[in-house]
Design an enzyme around this catalytic site. Structure first.
Site, PDB file in Angstrom:
ATOM      1  N   HIS A 111      -7.640  -5.881  -0.104  1.00  0.00           N
ATOM      2  CA  HIS A 111      -6.631  -5.011   0.055  1.00  0.00           C
ATOM      3  C   HIS A 111      -5.890  -5.300   1.452  1.00  0.00           C
ATOM      4  O   HIS A 111      -6.932  -5.591   2.329  1.00  0.00           O
ATOM      5  CB  HIS A 111      -6.783  -3.408   0.183  1.00  0.00           C
TER       6      HIS A 111
ATOM      7  N   SER B 133       0.853  -1.157   0.138  1.00  0.00           N
ATOM      8  CA  SER B 133       0.017   0.018  -0.056  1.00  0.00           C
ATOM      9  C   SER B 133       0.917   1.122  -0.030  1.00  0.00           C
ATOM     10  O   SER B 133       1.656   1.525  -0.945  1.00  0.00           O
ATOM     11  CB  SER B 133      -0.947  -0.079   1.233  1.00  0.00           C
TER      12      SER B 133
ATOM     13  N   GLU C 153      -9.122  -5.450  -4.532  1.00  0.00           N
ATOM     14  CA  GLU C 153      -8.508  -4.486  -3.768  1.00  0.00           C
ATOM     15  C   GLU C 153      -9.320  -3.283  -2.887  1.00  0.00           C
ATOM     16  O   GLU C 153      -9.060  -2.930  -1.976  1.00  0.00           O
ATOM     17  CB  GLU C 153      -7.570  -3.505  -4.400  1.00  0.00           C
TER      18      GLU C 153
END
Length: 500
Positions: free
Chosen positions: A408, A184, A312
């Site tokens: 994610h 990230s 995600e």
């Protein structure tokens, strides 16, 4: 005196005493730069001063100032934010083990190396020295200020890598086999480091997980600074903002995020997700976006492993309270703001004719924020003469009712092997199913083998777009998100501009 249970290591600055956990030596809270407060506030990281005697390295250092979100409340008080931690199979200078340096994520707003999901014990068990680090976040790390260096958070990461270069051999690591890893915002940091002249030569390999495509132009970053200063009731100057106590600054990022829609006509896409801080393409610390720099060959000698998860954005939809409740209006707004090109919304609907509004909403958000930036990073590295390996995590995790798929952050517990500790472990389920243990073993082996040899165990990315698919039955195939790839084929991830 050192003992078997409390090993000691002599660094350039002084002697550290750590502890042993599960047979591995662990050193926590190691200062790699002086605390960035007082005269060093908003400055580049300052080299750490040496010390006499033995300094204990038993506890994590305090996290940088940040909102108390996602389990990142400080473990310790103080301003010694710039610390790192080391897990090593054996602190023997002759060991020459590969080194993984982990940069935490958190939207450039939150995060710290002391979270349980970042415990490096399982990774170190594979014969690797693991380093995790803190860096300045939010305005402290990324706010644009005249008279202060840009991207101070990135400069902190460079200082930590310089510490690794100068000291890691004493911990059993090979300074010539350093791999920088992040997810990230950590993945965005890795991408930025690949483009930074100051970071050249500090690592041999890089792993970028779920790379965000948000990099700011100086004008956009300066406008955000002006909004932050107005929120605080001060002028947007180095002198005025230096007078704001560090523990007050995180609140301004939250306040700007909460009402970011009022700047939509000026700030554009970052108001959709809201993203008030990101690396700034300032022309000095960060001369160009990672995609431009890599395509120009900036890091052609660095092996790159890059990828993303399939779903995600579903975690963010859950946090936003819209999972399963996305309206046609929300989908239309997302397509209009994020889809590439003037007719991007129409092209998305044509490319996915059977998709529901919610599926289109998830797709365009995931593609804009993480999936296509990660894919384009591999393309850019290939174009610049580098070697890249691509992966996608598609395993639908059963945690939280199984509604999030391969969302994610799912890769974090799998890569570290921490399937039952830390907030991301909730994505796995309790107890973790056998498939999670199997998949975690596959990812850890791939990451540590890549750090050791430069080859994660599958063919490199090339014109055939060969991609490792991590699932219940992992395979190598052509990149599976081809419809999205074609939609974004001609898009350039540039520095986001100030619109008005």
């Amino acid at each position: 005196m050192p003992s078997e249970s409390e090993p000691e290591v002599r660094t350039v600055s002084g002697v550290l005493r750590g502890c042993r956990e599960a047979g591995r030596a662990v050193f926590r809270g190691i200062r790699y730069a002086e605390p960035p407060v007082g005269a060093l506030r908003f400055a580049a990281p300052h080299p750490v001063r040496g010390w006499d005697g033995v300094r204990q390295a038993f506890a994590f250092g305090p996290p940088p100032p940040q909102p108390g979100a996602f389990g990142t409340a400080p473990q310790a008080a103080g301003d010694d934010w710039l610390t790192l931690n080391v897990w090593t199979p054996e602190p023997d200078p002759a060991a020459g083990l590969p080194v993984l340096v982990w940069i935490p994520g958190g939207g450039y707003l939150v995060g710290c190396s002391g979270l349980p999901e970042y415990d490096g014990g399982h990774l170190a068990a594979g014969g690797t020295v693991v380093v995790t680090l803190n860096y300045r976040l939010g305005f402290e790390g990324f706010g644009q200020l005249d008279g202060a260096p840009a991207n101070r958070g990135l400069l902190d990461q460079v200082a930590a890598l310089e510490w690794v270069r100068d000291n890691i051999r004493a911990f059993g690591g090979d300074p010539d086999r350093v791999t920088v890893v992040g997810q990230s915002a950590g993945g965005g940091s890795v991408a930025a480091l690949l483009a930074m002249p100051r970071a050249a030569g500090l690592f041999r390999r890089a792993v970028a997980q779920s790379v965000p495509g948000t990099f700011f132009s100086p004008d956009l970053a300066a406008d955000v600074t002006a909004a932050c200063a107005a929120e605080l009731g001060v002028r947007p100057t180095l002198a005025d903002l230096s007078a704001v106590p560090p523990d007050r600054l995180p609140a301004v990022g939250q306040a700007i995020s909460a009402k970011i829609l009022q700047w939509r006509e000026r700030w554009g896409q970052i108001t959709h997700r809201p993203i008030p801080f990101a690396p700034v393409v300032d022309g000095d610390v960060l001369p160009a976006t990672p995609w431009r720099a890599l395509a120009d060959g900036a890091a052609r000698d660095v092996d790159l492993l890059v990828g993303h998860t399939r779903d995600e954005h579903r975690l963010f939809s859950l946090l936003d309270g819209v999972l399963g409740q996305v309206t046609p209006e929300q989908t239309g707004t997302a397509l209009r703001m994020l889809a590439p090109g003037p007719d991007g919304a129409r092209r998305y609907r044509e490319a996915f004719p059977a998709a529901t509004d919610e599926q289109l909403y998830e797709l365009v958000n995931a593609d804009w924020l993480f999936r296509m930036p990660s894919l384009h990073l591999a393309d850019a590295h290939l174009a610049g003469g580098g070697r890249a390996y691509l992966y996608e995590l598609t395993w639908p995790a059963p945690g939280l009712g199984g509604d999030l798929g391969a969302c994610h952050g799912l890769d974090v517990p799998l890569v570290f092997g921490n399937l039952t500790s830390g907030q991301p472990a909730m994505l796995i389920g309790d107890p973790p199913p056998p498939a999670a243990h199997e998949l975690s073993g596959q990812l850890r082996e791939a990451w540590t083998t890549f750090a050791a040899t430069g080859d994660p165990g599958w063919p490199s990315y090339d014109a055939g777009r060969r991609t490792r698919i991590f699932d219940g039955r992992s395979t190598v195939a052509a990149y599976p998100e081809d419809a999205s790839r074609l939609l974004w084929r001609d898009h350039t991830f540039g520095a986001l501009p100030l619109l008005a």
